[in-house]
Design an enzyme around this catalytic site. Structure first.
Site, PDB file in Angstrom:
ATOM      1  N   GLU A  79       0.852  -0.909   0.221  1.00 10.63           N
ATOM      2  CA  GLU A  79      -0.257   0.557  -0.191  1.00 10.63           C
ATOM      3  C   GLU A  79       1.342   1.728  -0.051  1.00 10.63           C
ATOM      4  O   GLU A  79       0.210   2.083   0.355  1.00 10.63           O
ATOM      5  CB  GLU A  79      -0.924   0.247   1.743  1.00 10.63           C
ATOM      6  CG  GLU A  79      -2.218  -1.503   1.369  1.00 10.63           C
ATOM      7  CD  GLU A  79      -3.171  -1.162   2.335  1.00 10.63           C
ATOM      8  OE1 GLU A  79      -4.469  -0.877   1.501  1.00 10.63           O
ATOM      9  OE2 GLU A  79      -3.329  -1.074   3.325  1.00 10.63           O
ATOM     10  N   HIS A  98      -0.024   5.876   6.991  1.00 12.01           N
ATOM     11  CA  HIS A  98      -1.824   4.465   7.128  1.00 12.01           C
ATOM     12  C   HIS A  98      -1.554   3.543   7.967  1.00 12.01           C
ATOM     13  O   HIS A  98      -0.144   2.589   8.270  1.00 12.01           O
ATOM     14  CB  HIS A  98      -1.285   4.016   5.869  1.00 12.01           C
ATOM     15  CG  HIS A  98      -2.447   2.540   5.667  1.00 12.01           C
ATOM     16  ND1 HIS A  98      -3.996   3.166   5.922  1.00 12.01           N
ATOM     17  CD2 HIS A  98      -2.528   1.370   5.457  1.00 12.01           C
ATOM     18  CE1 HIS A  98      -4.264   1.816   5.383  1.00 12.01           C
ATOM     19  NE2 HIS A  98      -3.606   1.075   5.316  1.00 12.01           N
ATOM     20  N   HIS A 100      -4.358   0.526  10.672  1.00 13.95           N
ATOM     21  CA  HIS A 100      -5.354  -0.040  10.912  1.00 13.95           C
ATOM     22  C   HIS A 100      -6.171   0.185  12.549  1.00 13.95           C
ATOM     23  O   HIS A 100      -6.707  -0.929  12.877  1.00 13.95           O
ATOM     24  CB  HIS A 100      -5.897  -1.363  10.475  1.00 13.95           C
ATOM     25  CG  HIS A 100      -4.745  -1.641   8.778  1.00 13.95           C
ATOM     26  ND1 HIS A 100      -3.648  -2.773   8.770  1.00 13.95           N
ATOM     27  CD2 HIS A 100      -5.430  -1.184   8.024  1.00 13.95           C
ATOM     28  CE1 HIS A 100      -2.886  -2.388   7.869  1.00 13.95           C
ATOM     29  NE2 HIS A 100      -4.213  -1.256   7.101  1.00 13.95           N
ATOM     30  N   HIS A 169     -11.261  -0.595   7.030  1.00 15.94           N
ATOM     31  CA  HIS A 169      -9.991  -0.834   6.625  1.00 15.94           C
ATOM     32  C   HIS A 169      -9.070   0.147   7.733  1.00 15.94           C
ATOM     33  O   HIS A 169      -8.004  -0.785   8.203  1.00 15.94           O
ATOM     34  CB  HIS A 169      -9.677  -0.631   5.208  1.00 15.94           C
ATOM     35  CG  HIS A 169      -8.284  -1.025   4.780  1.00 15.94           C
ATOM     36  ND1 HIS A 169      -7.568  -0.735   3.127  1.00 15.94           N
ATOM     37  CD2 HIS A 169      -6.994  -0.442   5.360  1.00 15.94           C
ATOM     38  CE1 HIS A 169      -6.372  -0.839   3.151  1.00 15.94           C
ATOM     39  NE2 HIS A 169      -6.430  -1.174   5.025  1.00 15.94           N
TER      40      HIS A 169
HETATM   41 ZN   LIG Z   1      -3.746  -1.032   5.294  1.00 19.96          ZN
END
Ligand SMILES: [Zn+2]
Length: 239
Positions: A79, A98, A100, A169
């Site tokens: 990603e 980023h 989760h 996500h």
């Molecule tokens: Zn992710």
């Protein structure tokens, strides 16, 4: 390497370790940074590794297309295009995370929107976008932001804000540098927990719009020292 770039890389390693230590990132998720004077060229991100284990030797430089500048035989984060597309779209951004993070996930699937409810999370604001890959790309069922065009769509949803949620996500948080993005991620986690608890208690009062940060002019941090960074550095065993 310029002194500013060296300090940025040291802060990026620390950001990886701190965000792992504080439970914002676990085995997955990633944080990147670029030199403030270098906007437009590229950015630094670890090879695919759990953030809490990242060392300076793991950091690779990537182009704004999301590919390693020197080539790499090592596995890379799938990603990484999230970072590439945001840096390309936002000259003001010096660091991207980023995650989760478990506390944020309910707000990515609930009709109750994430709002700033505590003073330290003023950057969240009053209208957090929720990006939905399946809605943006009908018929494409990808669990990951694994292409530049997915990343560009996500960057467009982020707009000029500090945070965007990804349905089912996680989240992307941006800041002017690694220290700011770490502070924002930790504030995001606390804010989500407080909001969820307050919601269970009944009606609650989010921050008023004028109490939130203007994303185009966030101003200096509340504290005039590096208390927060020093504290989290010590907790991560880096001081
Ligand atoms: Zn992710």
């Amino acid at each position: 390497m310029a002194k500013g770039a060296e300090a940025m890389l040291a802060d990026l390693v620390a950001a990886n370790r701190i965000l792992g230590r504080e439970g914002i990132l676990d085995a997955y998720g990633h944080v990147s940074a670029r030199d403030a004077g270098d906007a437009g060229d590229g950015f630094f991100l670890s090879r695919a590794r759990a953030p809490q284990l990242v060392e300076e030797a793991d950091l690779l430089e990537f182009s704004l297309a999301g590919e390693p500048l020197a080539g790499s035989a090592q596995p890379l984060y799938l990603e990484r295009y999230i970072h590439a597309a945001i840096y390309a779209a936002r000259p003001d951004v010096g660091a991207v995370c980023h995650s989760h993070t478990p506390s944020i996930l309910p707000f990515s699937v609930s009709l109750t929107p994430l709002r700033s409810v505590i003073h330290s999370a003023r950057f969240i604001g009053t209208g957090v976008p929720v990006w939905d890959l399946a809605r943006e790309f009908p018929g494409e069922w990808s669990p990951l932001v694994r292409s530049l065009r997915y990343g560009q769509s996500l960057a467009a949803a982020l707009g000029d804000g500090g945070i965007v949620l990804l349905r089912g996500h996680g989240a992307v948080v941006v800041g002017r540098g690694p220290q700011e993005v770490v502070g924002r991620c930790i504030a995001m986690d606390r804010n989500a927990r407080v909001q969820e608890t307050a919601h269970r208690l009944g009606e609650y009062t989010p921050l008023h719009e004028r109490e939130c940060e203007d994303p185009r002019d966030p101003g200096p941090p509340l504290a005039r020292d590096n208390r927060e960074w020093e504290y989290f550095m010590r907790r991560a065993g880096l001081l």
